[in-house]
Scaffold this motif. Sequence first.
Motif, PDB file in Angstrom:
ATOM      1  N   ASP A  83       6.809   1.407 -30.141  1.00 30.43           N
ATOM      2  CA  ASP A  83       5.358   1.335 -31.012  1.00 30.43           C
ATOM      3  C   ASP A  83       4.436   1.832 -30.127  1.00 30.43           C
ATOM      4  OD1 ASP A  83       5.392  -0.486 -28.998  1.00 30.43           O
ATOM      5  OD2 ASP A  83       5.294  -2.336 -30.298  1.00 30.43           O
ATOM      6  N   GLY A  84       4.740   2.526 -28.809  1.00 32.31           N
ATOM      7  CA  GLY A  84       3.426   2.875 -28.308  1.00 32.31           C
ATOM      8  C   GLY A  84       3.045   1.895 -27.185  1.00 32.31           C
ATOM      9  N   ARG A  85       3.629   0.543 -27.081  1.00 32.50           N
ATOM     10  CA  ARG A  85       2.930  -0.109 -25.955  1.00 32.50           C
ATOM     11  C   ARG A  85       3.624   0.211 -24.561  1.00 32.50           C
ATOM     12  NH1 ARG A  85       2.683  -6.530 -25.846  1.00 32.50           N
ATOM     13  NH2 ARG A  85       3.714  -6.953 -24.135  1.00 32.50           N
ATOM     14  N   TRP A  86       2.972   0.025 -23.756  1.00 30.54           N
ATOM     15  CA  TRP A  86       3.533  -0.088 -22.453  1.00 30.54           C
ATOM     16  C   TRP A  86       3.913  -1.119 -21.782  1.00 30.54           C
ATOM     17  CZ3 TRP A  86      -0.456   3.529 -19.253  1.00 30.54           C
ATOM     18  CH2 TRP A  86      -0.722   4.876 -19.793  1.00 30.54           C
ATOM     19  N   ASP A  87       5.335  -1.096 -21.572  1.00 25.58           N
ATOM     20  CA  ASP A  87       5.814  -2.445 -21.091  1.00 25.58           C
ATOM     21  C   ASP A  87       6.115  -2.300 -19.619  1.00 25.58           C
ATOM     22  OD1 ASP A  87       6.197  -3.682 -23.574  1.00 25.58           O
ATOM     23  OD2 ASP A  87       7.953  -2.832 -24.077  1.00 25.58           O
ATOM     24  N   GLY A  88       6.044  -1.296 -18.890  1.00 26.21           N
ATOM     25  CA  GLY A  88       6.065  -1.452 -17.390  1.00 26.21           C
ATOM     26  C   GLY A  88       5.596  -0.051 -16.668  1.00 26.21           C
ATOM     27  N   SER A  89       5.539  -0.226 -15.300  1.00 23.72           N
ATOM     28  CA  SER A  89       4.906   0.683 -14.654  1.00 23.72           C
ATOM     29  C   SER A  89       5.424   0.873 -13.168  1.00 23.72           C
ATOM     30  CB  SER A  89       3.469   0.718 -14.801  1.00 23.72           C
ATOM     31  OG  SER A  89       2.787   1.604 -13.870  1.00 23.72           O
ATOM     32  N   VAL A  90       5.663   1.861 -12.570  1.00 24.54           N
ATOM     33  CA  VAL A  90       5.575   1.932 -11.117  1.00 24.54           C
ATOM     34  C   VAL A  90       4.451   2.977 -10.667  1.00 24.54           C
ATOM     35  CG1 VAL A  90       7.912   1.026 -10.828  1.00 24.54           C
ATOM     36  CG2 VAL A  90       7.577   3.612 -10.941  1.00 24.54           C
ATOM     37  N   THR A  91       4.103   3.145  -9.628  1.00 26.81           N
ATOM     38  CA  THR A  91       3.193   4.283  -8.945  1.00 26.81           C
ATOM     39  C   THR A  91       3.913   4.732  -7.706  1.00 26.81           C
ATOM     40  OG1 THR A  91       1.265   3.278  -9.967  1.00 26.81           O
ATOM     41  CG2 THR A  91       0.917   4.860  -8.153  1.00 26.81           C
ATOM     42  N   VAL A  92       3.970   5.994  -7.256  1.00 28.38           N
ATOM     43  CA  VAL A  92       4.495   6.404  -6.165  1.00 28.38           C
ATOM     44  C   VAL A  92       3.484   7.427  -5.511  1.00 28.38           C
ATOM     45  CG1 VAL A  92       6.215   7.933  -5.142  1.00 28.38           C
ATOM     46  CG2 VAL A  92       6.896   6.571  -7.113  1.00 28.38           C
ATOM     47  N   LEU A  93       3.243   6.850  -4.234  1.00 28.07           N
ATOM     48  CA  LEU A  93       2.298   7.431  -3.321  1.00 28.07           C
ATOM     49  C   LEU A  93       3.159   8.536  -2.228  1.00 28.07           C
ATOM     50  CD1 LEU A  93       0.482   4.148  -2.679  1.00 28.07           C
ATOM     51  CD2 LEU A  93      -0.154   5.960  -4.435  1.00 28.07           C
ATOM     52  N   ILE A  94       2.873   9.405  -1.894  1.00 28.72           N
ATOM     53  CA  ILE A  94       3.380  10.349  -1.061  1.00 28.72           C
ATOM     54  C   ILE A  94       2.552  10.068   0.123  1.00 28.72           C
ATOM     55  CG2 ILE A  94       3.911  12.611  -0.237  1.00 28.72           C
ATOM     56  CD1 ILE A  94       5.616  11.578  -2.720  1.00 28.72           C
ATOM     57  N   GLU A  95       3.455   9.906   1.243  1.00 27.78           N
ATOM     58  CA  GLU A  95       2.940   9.806   2.659  1.00 27.78           C
ATOM     59  C   GLU A  95       3.168  10.809   3.518  1.00 27.78           C
ATOM     60  OE1 GLU A  95       2.312   4.805   2.478  1.00 27.78           O
ATOM     61  OE2 GLU A  95       4.145   5.672   3.117  1.00 27.78           O
ATOM     62  N   ARG A  96       2.380  11.324   4.337  1.00 35.07           N
ATOM     63  CA  ARG A  96       2.616  12.472   5.253  1.00 35.07           C
ATOM     64  C   ARG A  96       2.435  11.960   6.627  1.00 35.07           C
ATOM     65  NH1 ARG A  96       5.316  15.947   1.951  1.00 35.07           N
ATOM     66  NH2 ARG A  96       3.902  16.264   0.203  1.00 35.07           N
ATOM     67  N   PRO A  97       3.034  12.608   7.734  1.00 34.96           N
ATOM     68  CA  PRO A  97       2.980  11.969   9.192  1.00 34.96           C
ATOM     69  C   PRO A  97       1.292  12.192   9.718  1.00 34.96           C
ATOM     70  CG  PRO A  97       4.861  13.310   8.813  1.00 34.96           C
ATOM     71  CD  PRO A  97       4.033  13.327   7.559  1.00 34.96           C
ATOM     72  N   ASP A  98       0.635  13.088   9.124  1.00 36.87           N
ATOM     73  CA  ASP A  98      -0.550  13.359   9.616  1.00 36.87           C
ATOM     74  C   ASP A  98      -1.631  12.751   8.805  1.00 36.87           C
ATOM     75  OD1 ASP A  98      -0.244  15.023   7.387  1.00 36.87           O
ATOM     76  OD2 ASP A  98      -1.228  16.579   8.133  1.00 36.87           O
ATOM     77  N   ALA A  99      -1.249  11.662   8.012  1.00 39.78           N
ATOM     78  CA  ALA A  99      -2.440  11.041   7.077  1.00 39.78           C
ATOM     79  C   ALA A  99      -2.242   9.368   7.600  1.00 39.78           C
ATOM     80  CB  ALA A  99      -2.102  11.216   5.563  1.00 39.78           C
ATOM     81  N   GLU A 100      -3.526   8.907   7.287  1.00 34.85           N
ATOM     82  CA  GLU A 100      -3.644   7.620   7.525  1.00 34.85           C
ATOM     83  C   GLU A 100      -2.567   6.647   6.820  1.00 34.85           C
ATOM     84  OE1 GLU A 100      -7.019   4.055   7.583  1.00 34.85           O
ATOM     85  OE2 GLU A 100      -7.469   6.017   8.130  1.00 34.85           O
ATOM     86  N   ALA A 101      -1.863   5.764   7.352  1.00 34.27           N
ATOM     87  CA  ALA A 101      -1.312   4.548   6.342  1.00 34.27           C
ATOM     88  C   ALA A 101      -1.903   4.001   5.421  1.00 34.27           C
ATOM     89  CB  ALA A 101      -0.446   3.896   7.171  1.00 34.27           C
ATOM     90  N   ARG A 102      -1.173   3.849   4.071  1.00 32.49           N
ATOM     91  CA  ARG A 102      -1.935   3.324   3.159  1.00 32.49           C
ATOM     92  C   ARG A 102      -1.841   1.671   3.273  1.00 32.49           C
ATOM     93  NH1 ARG A 102      -0.583   7.796  -0.591  1.00 32.49           N
ATOM     94  NH2 ARG A 102      -2.486   8.729  -1.313  1.00 32.49           N
ATOM     95  N   PHE A 103      -0.641   1.509   3.721  1.00 27.68           N
ATOM     96  CA  PHE A 103      -0.313   0.206   4.146  1.00 27.68           C
ATOM     97  C   PHE A 103       0.866  -0.103   5.089  1.00 27.68           C
ATOM     98  CE2 PHE A 103       1.752  -3.932   3.012  1.00 27.68           C
ATOM     99  CZ  PHE A 103       0.931  -4.607   3.173  1.00 27.68           C
ATOM    100  N   GLY A 104       0.951  -0.788   5.869  1.00 27.26           N
ATOM    101  CA  GLY A 104       1.928  -0.748   6.655  1.00 27.26           C
ATOM    102  C   GLY A 104       2.036   0.302   7.939  1.00 27.26           C
ATOM    103  N   GLU A 105       3.071   0.650   8.487  1.00 30.17           N
ATOM    104  CA  GLU A 105       3.046   1.639   9.341  1.00 30.17           C
ATOM    105  C   GLU A 105       3.091   2.891   9.037  1.00 30.17           C
ATOM    106  OE1 GLU A 105       3.623   0.933  12.929  1.00 30.17           O
ATOM    107  OE2 GLU A 105       3.458  -1.189  12.376  1.00 30.17           O
ATOM    108  N   GLY A 106       2.472   3.800   9.906  1.00 31.70           N
ATOM    109  CA  GLY A 106       2.210   5.264   9.636  1.00 31.70           C
ATOM    110  C   GLY A 106       3.469   5.786   9.466  1.00 31.70           C
ATOM    111  N   ALA A 107       3.808   7.053   8.470  1.00 32.19           N
ATOM    112  CA  ALA A 107       4.795   7.708   8.359  1.00 32.19           C
ATOM    113  C   ALA A 107       4.994   8.462   9.460  1.00 32.19           C
ATOM    114  CB  ALA A 107       4.814   8.510   7.238  1.00 32.19           C
TER     115      ALA A 107
END
Length: 186
Positions: A72-96
Amino acid sequence: MEHVIRAVRAVEWPLVKELRLAALQDPAAPLAFLETYAQGAACSDEFWQDRALGGSEDGGGDVRQFVAVAPDGRWDGSVTVLIERPDAEARFGEGADVHQAHVVGVFVRPEARGKGLAEALFQAGTDWAWSLGEPRIERVRLYVHEDNARAAALYRRIGFVATGQTVPVPSDPSARELEYAVERTA
């Protein structure tokens, strides 16, 4: 499964907003998310437009949001995936120290739980991460609050393993977020 699992589109920002606000009203939200409903509801339409664009294929970046769309078009769930690179600042937790993906914003509406949507959303997210070109993604990780046993059980069931890494919860430094990860096998 009757749901379609796909990436969001930039023009769907009102649905991105509606689903996130629904997630922030879930009884588990204080354990599952680092923001409150009041904080999310206070965000401008421009914020939600940018968020939808950033998580869409149109955005072309290192973020992808996947949704489970009911017939019916309703959104029932979601996940988001963030790519983390070793040369970038960590978004959360330890850096990669490797190229990795970080899953955030996991939510399935209560009435849609138990139908395999979370598993299908995770599959779409990890498939996307593994499909990226060089430098290839070596692991997918996420964090779960130490008291969120239901979420931790889901993550273990779909192959994530506790790494032993922990970080304090920003709103309550006496509580911990536990890192779980799955390593690339091929």
